[in-house]
Design an enzyme around this catalytic site. Structure first.
Site, PDB file in Angstrom:
ATOM      1  N   GLY A  76       0.821  -1.206   0.000  1.00 25.65           N
ATOM      2  CA  GLY A  76       0.000   0.000   0.000  1.00 25.65           C
ATOM      3  C   GLY A  76       0.855   1.256   0.000  1.00 25.65           C
ATOM      4  O   GLY A  76       2.004   1.253   0.463  1.00 25.65           O
ATOM      5  N   GLY A 150      -5.264  -8.088  -7.247  1.00 28.02           N
ATOM      6  CA  GLY A 150      -3.943  -7.755  -7.764  1.00 28.02           C
ATOM      7  C   GLY A 150      -3.012  -8.921  -7.522  1.00 28.02           C
ATOM      8  O   GLY A 150      -3.426 -10.086  -7.452  1.00 28.02           O
ATOM      9  N   ILE A 152      -1.419  -9.747  -4.809  1.00 32.21           N
ATOM     10  CA  ILE A 152      -1.683 -10.443  -3.551  1.00 32.21           C
ATOM     11  C   ILE A 152      -2.934 -11.307  -3.678  1.00 32.21           C
ATOM     12  O   ILE A 152      -2.962 -12.461  -3.225  1.00 32.21           O
ATOM     13  CB  ILE A 152      -1.800  -9.439  -2.392  1.00 32.21           C
ATOM     14  CG1 ILE A 152      -0.422  -8.837  -2.081  1.00 32.21           C
ATOM     15  CG2 ILE A 152      -2.383 -10.104  -1.143  1.00 32.21           C
ATOM     16  CD1 ILE A 152      -0.421  -7.761  -1.023  1.00 32.21           C
ATOM     17  N   ARG A 173     -10.925  -3.585  -9.568  1.00 33.05           N
ATOM     18  CA  ARG A 173     -11.459  -2.276  -9.967  1.00 33.05           C
ATOM     19  C   ARG A 173     -12.110  -2.346 -11.343  1.00 33.05           C
ATOM     20  O   ARG A 173     -13.149  -1.740 -11.584  1.00 33.05           O
ATOM     21  CB  ARG A 173     -10.331  -1.239  -9.965  1.00 33.05           C
ATOM     22  CG  ARG A 173     -10.770   0.177 -10.313  1.00 33.05           C
ATOM     23  CD  ARG A 173      -9.620   1.137 -10.133  1.00 33.05           C
ATOM     24  NE  ARG A 173      -8.430   0.692 -10.871  1.00 33.05           N
ATOM     25  CZ  ARG A 173      -7.252   1.287 -10.794  1.00 33.05           C
ATOM     26  NH1 ARG A 173      -7.076   2.326 -10.001  1.00 33.05           N
ATOM     27  NH2 ARG A 173      -6.219   0.832 -11.493  1.00 33.05           N
ATOM     28  N   ARG A 176     -11.577  -8.117 -16.154  1.00 33.19           N
ATOM     29  CA  ARG A 176     -10.567  -8.628 -17.081  1.00 33.19           C
ATOM     30  C   ARG A 176     -10.578 -10.150 -17.001  1.00 33.19           C
ATOM     31  O   ARG A 176     -11.313 -10.727 -16.210  1.00 33.19           O
ATOM     32  CB  ARG A 176      -9.184  -8.079 -16.754  1.00 33.19           C
ATOM     33  CG  ARG A 176      -8.633  -8.486 -15.396  1.00 33.19           C
ATOM     34  CD  ARG A 176      -7.269  -7.850 -15.159  1.00 33.19           C
ATOM     35  NE  ARG A 176      -6.633  -8.326 -13.946  1.00 33.19           N
ATOM     36  CZ  ARG A 176      -6.830  -7.855 -12.734  1.00 33.19           C
ATOM     37  NH1 ARG A 176      -7.704  -6.872 -12.568  1.00 33.19           N
ATOM     38  NH2 ARG A 176      -6.194  -8.349 -11.692  1.00 33.19           N
ATOM     39  N   ARG A 232      -6.655  -2.992   4.338  1.00 33.32           N
ATOM     40  CA  ARG A 232      -6.436  -1.900   5.283  1.00 33.32           C
ATOM     41  C   ARG A 232      -7.682  -1.784   6.142  1.00 33.32           C
ATOM     42  O   ARG A 232      -8.799  -2.050   5.675  1.00 33.32           O
ATOM     43  CB  ARG A 232      -6.160  -0.582   4.561  1.00 33.32           C
ATOM     44  CG  ARG A 232      -4.803  -0.479   3.889  1.00 33.32           C
ATOM     45  CD  ARG A 232      -3.680  -0.378   4.932  1.00 33.32           C
ATOM     46  NE  ARG A 232      -2.383  -0.143   4.323  1.00 33.32           N
ATOM     47  CZ  ARG A 232      -1.515  -1.087   3.991  1.00 33.32           C
ATOM     48  NH1 ARG A 232      -1.860  -2.361   4.164  1.00 33.32           N
ATOM     49  NH2 ARG A 232      -0.330  -0.787   3.495  1.00 33.32           N
ATOM     50  N   HIS A 279      -1.817  -6.788  12.350  1.00 36.12           N
ATOM     51  CA  HIS A 279      -1.236  -6.266  11.104  1.00 36.12           C
ATOM     52  C   HIS A 279       0.152  -6.873  10.855  1.00 36.12           C
ATOM     53  O   HIS A 279       1.156  -6.169  10.755  1.00 36.12           O
ATOM     54  CB  HIS A 279      -1.157  -4.737  11.121  1.00 36.12           C
ATOM     55  CG  HIS A 279      -1.018  -4.156   9.738  1.00 36.12           C
ATOM     56  ND1 HIS A 279      -1.343  -2.850   9.430  1.00 36.12           N
ATOM     57  CD2 HIS A 279      -0.592  -4.694   8.563  1.00 36.12           C
ATOM     58  CE1 HIS A 279      -1.125  -2.609   8.152  1.00 36.12           C
ATOM     59  NE2 HIS A 279      -0.660  -3.723   7.604  1.00 36.12           N
ATOM     60  N   GLY A 281       0.583  -9.188   8.240  1.00 38.38           N
ATOM     61  CA  GLY A 281       0.509  -9.852   6.942  1.00 38.38           C
ATOM     62  C   GLY A 281       1.836  -9.905   6.221  1.00 38.38           C
ATOM     63  O   GLY A 281       2.173 -10.904   5.577  1.00 38.38           O
TER      64      GLY A 281
END
Length: 316
Positions: A76, A150, A152, A173, A176, A232, A279, A281
């Protein structure tokens, strides 16, 4: 003519960096300490300290009048975005694609399996010397929805493959087609959520994804579904999530929260059916070798005048 490079890892610990005598690069170590290692105005390549927060990440940016590349070591970029307006035009912001996929995908599977198979209850039972036998859900035959497909998201699906899931749906987003199949657009979420037993959030934090998992999103999830957030914290509306888990309608496994770190006394700590990891990851032994390879590769291209990779934004 030399160009300063700020690194959050000592240069002598990174194999493959361009030789300063040949490249003209001068390496400065800064991991977010109170004193800068050199004049920020001389910095041409800034590798942001990892997991030190927004305040530290952006602190030198306004003074970096010569910077050409800002490289995060996180997937991020939301922690550096507030400082980008102070930079001159043409600065390339790069993320750490390739660094966190393995670690984050591993944790995602760990959270899913721990939640489904009741591992937190087993640990509590062991503490009390209680034998908590029972019948628990399996990952096999479950329908999984990955929101944020994506690198990940794709790594998560790779690790789901041996678990005999009934199906894996993918959302990003924009729509595809990938080697594994169709990726649907965010606009298709309302139709996909009621079909999923497990919903995994692995999106970046953007204006479009902030609060994505709101009351309406959560209400569309089927009864008994599991929400997994490795994205997040603000991607999920905490108040709306609490309302659903306290009713016992869905469960959740969260590596990120809003607020973060989660303060003592917050109702999420003891909400029924919620598993929380702090957090972590990307914070594994897999991080450092991949981060070093990323920095060495990026700086080799930078020194040679070649385009750097993973550019996600260029300042105007």
């Amino acid at each position: 003519m030399t160009a300063d490079v700020w690194l959050p890892i000592p240069a002598d610990e990174i194999e493959g960096l361009p030789d300063p005598s040949d490249s003209g690069l001068s390496y400065r170590f800064w991991d977010g300490g109170p004193d800068f290692p050199a004049d920020p105005a001389d910095c041409a390549f800034y590798a942001v300290p990892y997991m030190k927060g927004m305040e530290i990440a952006v602190r030198p940016l306004a003074a970096m009048t010569s910077v050409r590349v800002v490289q995060t070591l996180s997937a991020g970029i939301d922690h550096v975005e507030p400082g980008l307006g102070a930079l001159r035009s043409g600065v390339r912001l790069c993320n750490a694609k390739g660094v966190h996929e393995a670690s984050t995908a591993e944790l995602t599977l760990a959270l899913i399996l721990a939640s489904l198979r009741g591992l937190p209850g087993f640990v509590r039972g062991q503490d009390k010397e209680e034998w908590r036998a029972g019948f628990y859900p399996a990952l096999a035959d479950k329908s999984v929805l990955i929101v944020g497909y994506g690198s990940i998201g794709a790594a998560i699906e790779d690790r789901l493959a041996p678990f005999e899931c009934a199906r894996v749906a993918r959302v990003a987003r924009s729509a595809r087609t990938t080697e594994r199949g169709e990726v649907r657009a965010l606009a298709d979420l309302p139709a996909l959520l009621p079909e999923a037993d497990i919903v995994i959030l692995s999106t970046p934090l953007t204006e479009q994804t902030k609060g994505l998992a709101n009351a309406g999103f959560l209400a569309r999830m089927k009864d008994g579904a599991l929400l997994v957030n490795v994205a997040r914290g603000p991607v999920v509306d905490t108040k709306a999530l609490l309302a659903e888990v306290e009713r016992g309608r869905i469960t959740a496994a969260l590596d990120v929260t809003d607020p973060e770190p989660l303060p003592a006394g917050h109702p999420l700590w003891h909400a029924p059916g919620v598993l929380i990891s702090p957090h972590v990851g990307g914070s594994t032994s897999a991080f450092m070798p991949r981060a070093k390879r990323l920095l060495a590769g990026q700086l080799t291209r930078f020194a040679a005048g070649e385009p750097v990779r993973n550019v996600v934004f260029t300042t105007e």
